[in-house]
Motif scaffolding. Sequence first.
Motif, PDB file in Angstrom:
ATOM      1  N   SER A   1      93.956  71.188-132.129  1.00 15.64           N
ATOM      2  CA  SER A   1      94.830  72.429-131.697  1.00 15.64           C
ATOM      3  C   SER A   1      94.192  73.640-130.889  1.00 15.64           C
ATOM      4  O   SER A   1      95.312  74.340-129.674  1.00 15.64           O
ATOM      5  N   PHE A   2      93.053  73.899-131.097  1.00 18.85           N
ATOM      6  CA  PHE A   2      92.635  75.601-130.467  1.00 18.85           C
ATOM      7  C   PHE A   2      93.085  74.826-128.940  1.00 18.85           C
ATOM      8  O   PHE A   2      93.134  76.067-127.766  1.00 18.85           O
ATOM      9  N   ILE A   3      92.299  73.175-128.650  1.00 15.09           N
ATOM     10  CA  ILE A   3      92.298  73.268-126.653  1.00 15.09           C
ATOM     11  C   ILE A   3      93.442  73.057-126.745  1.00 15.09           C
ATOM     12  O   ILE A   3      94.114  73.228-125.725  1.00 15.09           O
ATOM     13  N   HIS A   4      94.290  72.804-127.188  1.00 14.90           N
ATOM     14  CA  HIS A   4      96.279  72.870-126.496  1.00 14.90           C
ATOM     15  C   HIS A   4      96.691  74.107-127.152  1.00 14.90           C
ATOM     16  O   HIS A   4      97.558  73.908-125.674  1.00 14.90           O
ATOM     17  N   ASP A   5      96.538  74.982-127.568  1.00 14.33           N
ATOM     18  CA  ASP A   5      96.797  75.846-127.982  1.00 14.33           C
ATOM     19  C   ASP A   5      96.307  76.981-126.595  1.00 14.33           C
ATOM     20  O   ASP A   5      96.911  77.753-126.442  1.00 14.33           O
ATOM     21  N   ASN A   6      95.385  76.830-126.237  1.00 15.10           N
ATOM     22  CA  ASN A   6      94.768  77.555-124.827  1.00 15.10           C
ATOM     23  C   ASN A   6      94.767  76.713-123.796  1.00 15.10           C
ATOM     24  O   ASN A   6      94.094  76.990-123.048  1.00 15.10           O
ATOM     25  N   GLU A   7      95.914  74.977-123.482  1.00 14.75           N
ATOM     26  CA  GLU A   7      95.818  74.726-122.589  1.00 14.75           C
ATOM     27  C   GLU A   7      94.524  74.443-121.981  1.00 14.75           C
ATOM     28  O   GLU A   7      94.300  74.771-120.875  1.00 14.75           O
ATOM     29  N   LEU A   8      93.394  73.656-122.736  1.00 12.55           N
ATOM     30  CA  LEU A   8      91.899  73.065-121.797  1.00 12.55           C
ATOM     31  C   LEU A   8      91.935  71.617-121.583  1.00 12.55           C
ATOM     32  O   LEU A   8      91.715  71.224-122.439  1.00 12.55           O
ATOM     33  N   TYR A   9      92.493  72.100-121.005  1.00 10.89           N
ATOM     34  CA  TYR A   9      92.841  69.983-120.694  1.00 10.89           C
ATOM     35  C   TYR A   9      92.529  69.833-119.576  1.00 10.89           C
ATOM     36  O   TYR A   9      91.740  68.568-119.152  1.00 10.89           O
ATOM     37  N   LYS A  10      91.955  70.973-118.081  1.00 15.86           N
ATOM     38  CA  LYS A  10      90.374  70.989-117.316  1.00 15.86           C
ATOM     39  C   LYS A  10      89.579  71.069-117.154  1.00 15.86           C
ATOM     40  O   LYS A  10      88.983  72.002-118.165  1.00 15.86           O
ATOM     41  N   LEU A  11      88.705  70.445-116.462  1.00 15.86           N
ATOM     42  CA  LEU A  11      87.239  71.373-116.388  1.00 15.86           C
ATOM     43  C   LEU A  11      87.236  72.575-116.522  1.00 15.86           C
ATOM     44  O   LEU A  11      86.444  73.281-117.018  1.00 15.86           O
ATOM     45  N   ASN A  12      87.988  72.489-115.547  1.00 14.86           N
ATOM     46  CA  ASN A  12      87.945  73.712-114.705  1.00 14.86           C
ATOM     47  C   ASN A  12      88.955  74.785-116.489  1.00 14.86           C
ATOM     48  O   ASN A  12      88.619  76.401-115.816  1.00 14.86           O
ATOM     49  N   ASP A  13      89.371  74.206-116.608  1.00 12.50           N
ATOM     50  CA  ASP A  13      89.843  75.341-117.351  1.00 12.50           C
ATOM     51  C   ASP A  13      88.782  75.447-118.636  1.00 12.50           C
ATOM     52  O   ASP A  13      88.616  77.106-119.237  1.00 12.50           O
ATOM     53  N   PHE A  14      88.073  74.885-119.164  1.00  9.41           N
ATOM     54  CA  PHE A  14      86.977  75.565-120.128  1.00  9.41           C
ATOM     55  C   PHE A  14      85.772  75.956-119.067  1.00  9.41           C
ATOM     56  O   PHE A  14      85.389  76.513-119.923  1.00  9.41           O
ATOM     57  N   ALA A  15      85.832  75.547-117.710  1.00 11.50           N
ATOM     58  CA  ALA A  15      85.251  76.802-116.983  1.00 11.50           C
ATOM     59  C   ALA A  15      85.682  78.135-117.448  1.00 11.50           C
ATOM     60  O   ALA A  15      84.001  79.055-116.625  1.00 11.50           O
ATOM     61  N   ALA A  16      86.840  78.107-117.435  1.00  9.76           N
ATOM     62  CA  ALA A  16      86.871  79.969-117.250  1.00  9.76           C
ATOM     63  C   ALA A  16      87.258  80.795-118.284  1.00  9.76           C
ATOM     64  O   ALA A  16      87.504  81.420-118.485  1.00  9.76           O
ATOM     65  N   LEU A  17      86.953  79.762-119.608  1.00  7.78           N
ATOM     66  CA  LEU A  17      86.960  80.458-120.748  1.00  7.78           C
ATOM     67  C   LEU A  17      84.991  81.480-120.751  1.00  7.78           C
ATOM     68  O   LEU A  17      84.782  81.060-119.970  1.00  7.78           O
ATOM     69  N   GLU A  18      85.943  83.028-121.275  1.00  3.94           N
ATOM     70  CA  GLU A  18      84.590  83.911-121.306  1.00  3.94           C
ATOM     71  C   GLU A  18      84.630  83.912-123.268  1.00  3.94           C
ATOM     72  O   GLU A  18      85.108  84.228-123.860  1.00  3.94           O
ATOM     73  N   SER A  19      82.904  84.555-122.840  1.00  4.13           N
ATOM     74  CA  SER A  19      82.385  84.157-123.792  1.00  4.13           C
ATOM     75  C   SER A  19      82.358  86.393-124.051  1.00  4.13           C
ATOM     76  O   SER A  19      82.415  87.077-123.239  1.00  4.13           O
ATOM     77  N   PHE A  20      82.445  86.351-125.195  1.00  4.52           N
ATOM     78  CA  PHE A  20      82.190  87.820-125.323  1.00  4.52           C
ATOM     79  C   PHE A  20      80.386  88.690-125.024  1.00  4.52           C
ATOM     80  O   PHE A  20      79.854  88.107-125.434  1.00  4.52           O
ATOM     81  N   CYS A  21      80.569  89.736-124.486  1.00  2.94           N
ATOM     82  CA  CYS A  21      79.556  90.102-123.783  1.00  2.94           C
ATOM     83  C   CYS A  21      78.693  91.748-124.766  1.00  2.94           C
ATOM     84  O   CYS A  21      79.605  92.709-123.937  1.00  2.94           O
ATOM     85  N   PRO A  22      78.529  91.675-125.089  1.00  3.54           N
ATOM     86  CA  PRO A  22      77.856  93.272-125.846  1.00  3.54           C
ATOM     87  C   PRO A  22      77.019  94.342-125.185  1.00  3.54           C
ATOM     88  O   PRO A  22      76.560  95.280-125.345  1.00  3.54           O
ATOM     89  N   LYS A  23      76.697  93.502-123.454  1.00  2.23           N
ATOM     90  CA  LYS A  23      76.488  93.886-123.112  1.00  2.23           C
ATOM     91  C   LYS A  23      77.076  95.269-122.048  1.00  2.23           C
ATOM     92  O   LYS A  23      76.416  96.152-121.382  1.00  2.23           O
ATOM     93  N   THR A  24      77.949  95.254-122.134  1.00  2.00           N
ATOM     94  CA  THR A  24      79.263  95.281-121.254  1.00  2.00           C
ATOM     95  C   THR A  24      80.275  96.028-121.923  1.00  2.00           C
ATOM     96  O   THR A  24      81.323  96.340-120.990  1.00  2.00           O
ATOM     97  N   ASN A  25      80.513  96.024-122.703  1.00  4.39           N
ATOM     98  CA  ASN A  25      81.360  96.116-124.349  1.00  4.39           C
ATOM     99  C   ASN A  25      80.458  97.123-125.323  1.00  4.39           C
ATOM    100  O   ASN A  25      79.572  97.388-125.841  1.00  4.39           O
ATOM    101  N   CYS A  26      81.432  98.365-125.430  1.00  2.00           N
ATOM    102  CA  CYS A  26      81.093  99.118-126.373  1.00  2.00           C
ATOM    103  C   CYS A  26      80.791  98.795-128.203  1.00  2.00           C
ATOM    104  O   CYS A  26      81.741  97.729-128.166  1.00  2.00           O
ATOM    105  N   THR A  27      79.734  98.584-129.168  1.00  2.00           N
ATOM    106  CA  THR A  27      79.553  97.919-130.154  1.00  2.00           C
ATOM    107  C   THR A  27      79.549  98.298-131.500  1.00  2.00           C
ATOM    108  O   THR A  27      79.082  98.655-132.199  1.00  2.00           O
TER     109      THR A  27
END
Length: 209
Positions: free
Chosen positions: A20-46
């Motif tokens: 369901s997570f894959i469908h909800d976020n339309e992760l159907y191609k390898l490029n879709d996964f490559a475009a995923l962003e993860s949280f970066c504590p170094k560039t965000n105020c925590t």
Amino acid sequence: MQQTISEVNFNRISNEQVVSFIHDNELYKLNDFAALESFCPKTNCTKQFYQHHKTFFIEERLEKVWNAYKSIHPKKAWCGSMLEFGLQYCRNNNKLSYIDDEYTGAKAGQIVLIRVKALGGLAKVAVGHEITSINDEQHTLETSYLVKGKSLGSQRIQLSTCNKGFTKISHHTIYKSGSWLRDKLIYPFFHTKAIREFHSNIRKSLAKQ
């Protein structure tokens, strides 16, 4: 409407929450996964993030335990009453891996989707995180939640030698969502259970060696 041709083999994913997570976020191609962003504590105020810290011990020498953390197969690391491995994407080789595929060890850039079960199975949710750093000298492994998840934050696992030559594992998490109830009451309780299961799986894998 033209149907999307997926590069994901859904027949090899064992839990519907990750599907369901894959469908909800339309992760159907390898490029879709490559475009995923993860949280970066170094560039965000925590400063407003919550803190969670737990310590575990394994009665084995440091280097042996560190190697186990880096080499354990995801299907063994993420398994149990709460956790279940779903899918892994590796940025370095732009490849998806499934539960029975060969695993050559943890590397920065690996994105893992798992299912977390709580409340006796009444609540099941897919969680995605990315390994962002592995430091052999400091014996640290860092991960960050995917930005598309329910919470933002990161985790840091650090190993050190304690009394009698055994290994101490410090697991520190910063996190924040849009819900005070979730952050103050729900997350700390279930996160503790989840990481306890994860570290117990490492301990069990060492006991079988």
